[in-house]
Design a protein around this motif. Structure first.
Motif, PDB file in Angstrom:
ATOM      1  N   VAL A  77      33.982  18.069 -55.390  1.00 54.17           N
ATOM      2  CA  VAL A  77      32.813  18.393 -54.565  1.00 54.17           C
ATOM      3  C   VAL A  77      32.843  17.670 -53.219  1.00 54.17           C
ATOM      4  O   VAL A  77      32.899  18.303 -52.159  1.00 54.17           O
ATOM      5  CB  VAL A  77      31.504  18.053 -55.319  1.00 54.17           C
ATOM      6  CG1 VAL A  77      30.295  18.393 -54.438  1.00 54.17           C
ATOM      7  CG2 VAL A  77      31.428  18.798 -56.629  1.00 54.17           C
ATOM      8  N   TYR A  78      32.820  16.336 -53.237  1.00 50.25           N
ATOM      9  CA  TYR A  78      32.607  15.574 -52.001  1.00 50.25           C
ATOM     10  C   TYR A  78      33.719  15.791 -50.973  1.00 50.25           C
ATOM     11  O   TYR A  78      33.442  16.205 -49.831  1.00 50.25           O
ATOM     12  CB  TYR A  78      32.474  14.090 -52.327  1.00 50.25           C
ATOM     13  CG  TYR A  78      32.356  13.226 -51.087  1.00 50.25           C
ATOM     14  CD1 TYR A  78      31.176  13.201 -50.348  1.00 50.25           C
ATOM     15  CD2 TYR A  78      33.430  12.463 -50.639  1.00 50.25           C
ATOM     16  CE1 TYR A  78      31.055  12.424 -49.203  1.00 50.25           C
ATOM     17  CE2 TYR A  78      33.323  11.691 -49.492  1.00 50.25           C
ATOM     18  CZ  TYR A  78      32.145  11.676 -48.783  1.00 50.25           C
ATOM     19  OH  TYR A  78      32.047  10.919 -47.647  1.00 50.25           O
ATOM     20  N   PHE A  79      34.972  15.499 -51.361  1.00 52.48           N
ATOM     21  CA  PHE A  79      36.062  15.613 -50.391  1.00 52.48           C
ATOM     22  C   PHE A  79      36.271  17.045 -49.895  1.00 52.48           C
ATOM     23  O   PHE A  79      36.434  17.258 -48.681  1.00 52.48           O
ATOM     24  CB  PHE A  79      37.352  15.041 -50.977  1.00 52.48           C
ATOM     25  CG  PHE A  79      37.379  13.544 -51.000  1.00 52.48           C
ATOM     26  CD1 PHE A  79      37.263  12.803 -49.840  1.00 52.48           C
ATOM     27  CD2 PHE A  79      37.503  12.860 -52.200  1.00 52.48           C
ATOM     28  CE1 PHE A  79      37.268  11.421 -49.860  1.00 52.48           C
ATOM     29  CE2 PHE A  79      37.505  11.473 -52.234  1.00 52.48           C
ATOM     30  CZ  PHE A  79      37.390  10.761 -51.061  1.00 52.48           C
ATOM     31  N   TYR A 113      35.773  20.632 -45.330  1.00 56.37           N
ATOM     32  CA  TYR A 113      35.327  21.914 -44.788  1.00 56.37           C
ATOM     33  C   TYR A 113      34.421  21.711 -43.581  1.00 56.37           C
ATOM     34  O   TYR A 113      34.543  22.403 -42.564  1.00 56.37           O
ATOM     35  CB  TYR A 113      34.606  22.725 -45.863  1.00 56.37           C
ATOM     36  CG  TYR A 113      33.989  23.996 -45.334  1.00 56.37           C
ATOM     37  CD1 TYR A 113      34.794  25.082 -44.993  1.00 56.37           C
ATOM     38  CD2 TYR A 113      32.612  24.112 -45.163  1.00 56.37           C
ATOM     39  CE1 TYR A 113      34.241  26.246 -44.489  1.00 56.37           C
ATOM     40  CE2 TYR A 113      32.052  25.269 -44.666  1.00 56.37           C
ATOM     41  CZ  TYR A 113      32.872  26.335 -44.331  1.00 56.37           C
ATOM     42  OH  TYR A 113      32.331  27.484 -43.827  1.00 56.37           O
ATOM     43  N   ILE A 114      33.506  20.752 -43.675  1.00 57.43           N
ATOM     44  CA  ILE A 114      32.615  20.454 -42.551  1.00 57.43           C
ATOM     45  C   ILE A 114      33.420  20.048 -41.316  1.00 57.43           C
ATOM     46  O   ILE A 114      33.143  20.486 -40.198  1.00 57.43           O
ATOM     47  CB  ILE A 114      31.608  19.347 -42.940  1.00 57.43           C
ATOM     48  CG1 ILE A 114      30.596  19.877 -43.959  1.00 57.43           C
ATOM     49  CG2 ILE A 114      30.886  18.805 -41.706  1.00 57.43           C
ATOM     50  CD1 ILE A 114      29.646  18.824 -44.494  1.00 57.43           C
ATOM     51  N   SER A 115      34.440  19.210 -41.536  1.00 57.65           N
ATOM     52  CA  SER A 115      35.263  18.759 -40.419  1.00 57.65           C
ATOM     53  C   SER A 115      36.118  19.888 -39.860  1.00 57.65           C
ATOM     54  O   SER A 115      36.206  20.075 -38.634  1.00 57.65           O
ATOM     55  CB  SER A 115      36.160  17.601 -40.885  1.00 57.65           C
ATOM     56  OG  SER A 115      37.025  17.186 -39.856  1.00 57.65           O
ATOM     57  N   PHE A 148      21.554  24.230 -40.512  1.00 60.35           N
ATOM     58  CA  PHE A 148      21.190  24.750 -41.831  1.00 60.35           C
ATOM     59  C   PHE A 148      22.341  24.630 -42.820  1.00 60.35           C
ATOM     60  O   PHE A 148      22.149  24.165 -43.952  1.00 60.35           O
ATOM     61  CB  PHE A 148      20.763  26.213 -41.697  1.00 60.35           C
ATOM     62  CG  PHE A 148      20.390  26.867 -43.000  1.00 60.35           C
ATOM     63  CD1 PHE A 148      19.132  26.681 -43.542  1.00 60.35           C
ATOM     64  CD2 PHE A 148      21.308  27.654 -43.678  1.00 60.35           C
ATOM     65  CE1 PHE A 148      18.793  27.277 -44.760  1.00 60.35           C
ATOM     66  CE2 PHE A 148      20.978  28.251 -44.883  1.00 60.35           C
ATOM     67  CZ  PHE A 148      19.711  28.068 -45.421  1.00 60.35           C
ATOM     68  N   THR A 149      23.543  25.048 -42.435  1.00 63.22           N
ATOM     69  CA  THR A 149      24.705  24.990 -43.334  1.00 63.22           C
ATOM     70  C   THR A 149      25.034  23.559 -43.715  1.00 63.22           C
ATOM     71  O   THR A 149      25.327  23.259 -44.884  1.00 63.22           O
ATOM     72  CB  THR A 149      25.925  25.645 -42.659  1.00 63.22           C
ATOM     73  OG1 THR A 149      25.612  26.998 -42.312  1.00 63.22           O
ATOM     74  CG2 THR A 149      27.126  25.634 -43.596  1.00 63.22           C
ATOM     75  N   TRP A 150      24.991  22.652 -42.737  1.00 64.91           N
ATOM     76  CA  TRP A 150      25.287  21.231 -43.010  1.00 64.91           C
ATOM     77  C   TRP A 150      24.300  20.647 -44.016  1.00 64.91           C
ATOM     78  O   TRP A 150      24.688  19.936 -44.942  1.00 64.91           O
ATOM     79  CB  TRP A 150      25.220  20.457 -41.693  1.00 64.91           C
ATOM     80  CG  TRP A 150      25.593  19.007 -41.807  1.00 64.91           C
ATOM     81  CD1 TRP A 150      26.839  18.470 -41.676  1.00 64.91           C
ATOM     82  CD2 TRP A 150      24.695  17.913 -42.067  1.00 64.91           C
ATOM     83  NE1 TRP A 150      26.788  17.106 -41.844  1.00 64.91           N
ATOM     84  CE2 TRP A 150      25.487  16.735 -42.083  1.00 64.91           C
ATOM     85  CE3 TRP A 150      23.341  17.804 -42.276  1.00 64.91           C
ATOM     86  CZ2 TRP A 150      24.937  15.478 -42.315  1.00 64.91           C
ATOM     87  CZ3 TRP A 150      22.779  16.562 -42.517  1.00 64.91           C
ATOM     88  CH2 TRP A 150      23.579  15.401 -42.527  1.00 64.91           C
TER      89      TRP A 150
END
Length: 284
Positions: free
Chosen positions: A225-227, A232-234, A243-245
């Motif tokens: 989950v976390y990594f 993906y965010i980066s 909103f997505t963040w």
């Protein structure tokens, strides 16, 4: 990896076959809508801890992200690897979810509240014996492949560290070639000893469900989950506070809470089991 997946699925088919045999043979176990009933044999608190531990068992089934990059490295560049992996992951997760759901539902239908954590060893039920034997053989084949794949990063870490620590050691550095194969005495010795020690420890403390839940809880959130979410965010350059963040962060936080509850339930299960276990005796 394809053979590993086939063997894994075959194990699940055999498990489902075993569970279908029980009710079809006329045996009907006590069942209840919410699982094991709260009563003299189980308090509400005990049931809650067992549920938390079971969540860890479920999380363990989705700790496949460790090997995704290694699998992607074996794909051709056309079509694009990320598109192929997205499709493969979607199908793989869907099939795994279906198989494990059927396994759990059929297991409960067959054995009711007496359902064991390990259907191949947890009962005095060994008929049909040929189905049990085939199932256990498939488990061995499955674990041989899975162990080799999942343990490779740890093997590589220890061996790289040893090469840097003792670069002059012939025992560590010397390679012996037998035809097209190379043999390193340090690699052979330490890997063999590691497998032997881990196997003996697993046999001495055979708390199948609790260990499985603890491993699942420990690996599920950071690796599954976390990594992936942070990468993906980066990679997608998602703006902080949008909103997505926000929803990705909520998803990550929710999964963290689930993992912590699962870890607490598994640790508590281990603590209870340690008080009355017998060496080399299954505690499924």
């Amino acid at each position: 990896m394809m053979m590993e997946g086939l063997v894994t699925n075959y194990v699940e088919y055999l498990n489902m076959g075993l569970k279908l045999v029980q009710p079809s043979g006329g045996a009907h176990s006590k069942t209840s809508l919410t699982g094991v009933p709260v009563g003299p044999d189980m308090s509400g608190m005990e049931k809650m801890w067992n549920i938390f531990s079971a969540i860890g068992d479920i999380a363990f089934a989705y700790s496949f992200s460790l090997v995704l990059l290694e699998i992607q490295d074996t794909l051709k560049s056309s079509p694009s690897e990320n598109k192929v992996m997205k499709k493969a992951s979607t199908i793989g997760v869907a099939v795994s979810t279906l198989l494990y759901t059927l396994c759990g539902v059929l297991g409960y239908a067959a054995f009711g509240n007496d359902a064991s954590g390990n259907y191949l060893t947890g009962f005095g039920f060994y008929e049909p014996f040929w189905l049990i034997d085939i199932g256990n053989m498939c488990v061995v084949l499955h674990l041989l492949g899975a162990y080799q794949v999942l343990i490779q990063p740890f093997f590589a870490f220890v061996e790289d560290w040893s090469h840097k620590k003792w670069p002059e050691s012939r025992f560590i550095e010397k390679e012996y070639y037998i035809g097209s194969y190379s043999l390193n005495l340090f690699r052979l010795t330490w890997r063999t000893m590691y497998v032997i020690i881990v196997t003996i420890v697993a046999m001495i403390f055979p708390f199948f469900n609790s260990f499985l839940g603890l491993i699942g809880a420990a690996t599920y959130w950071p690796l599954t989950v976390y990594f992936p979410i942070e990468m993906y965010i980066s990679q997608a350059k998602i703006q902080r506070g949008c909103f997505t963040w926000i929803w990705l962060k909520i998803l990550s936080l929710t999964c963290l809470i689930v993992a912590l509850l699962a870890a607490a339930g598994s640790i508590r299960g281990l603590a209870v089991s340690v008080s009355d276990f017998e060496l080399f005796h299954s505690m499924s």
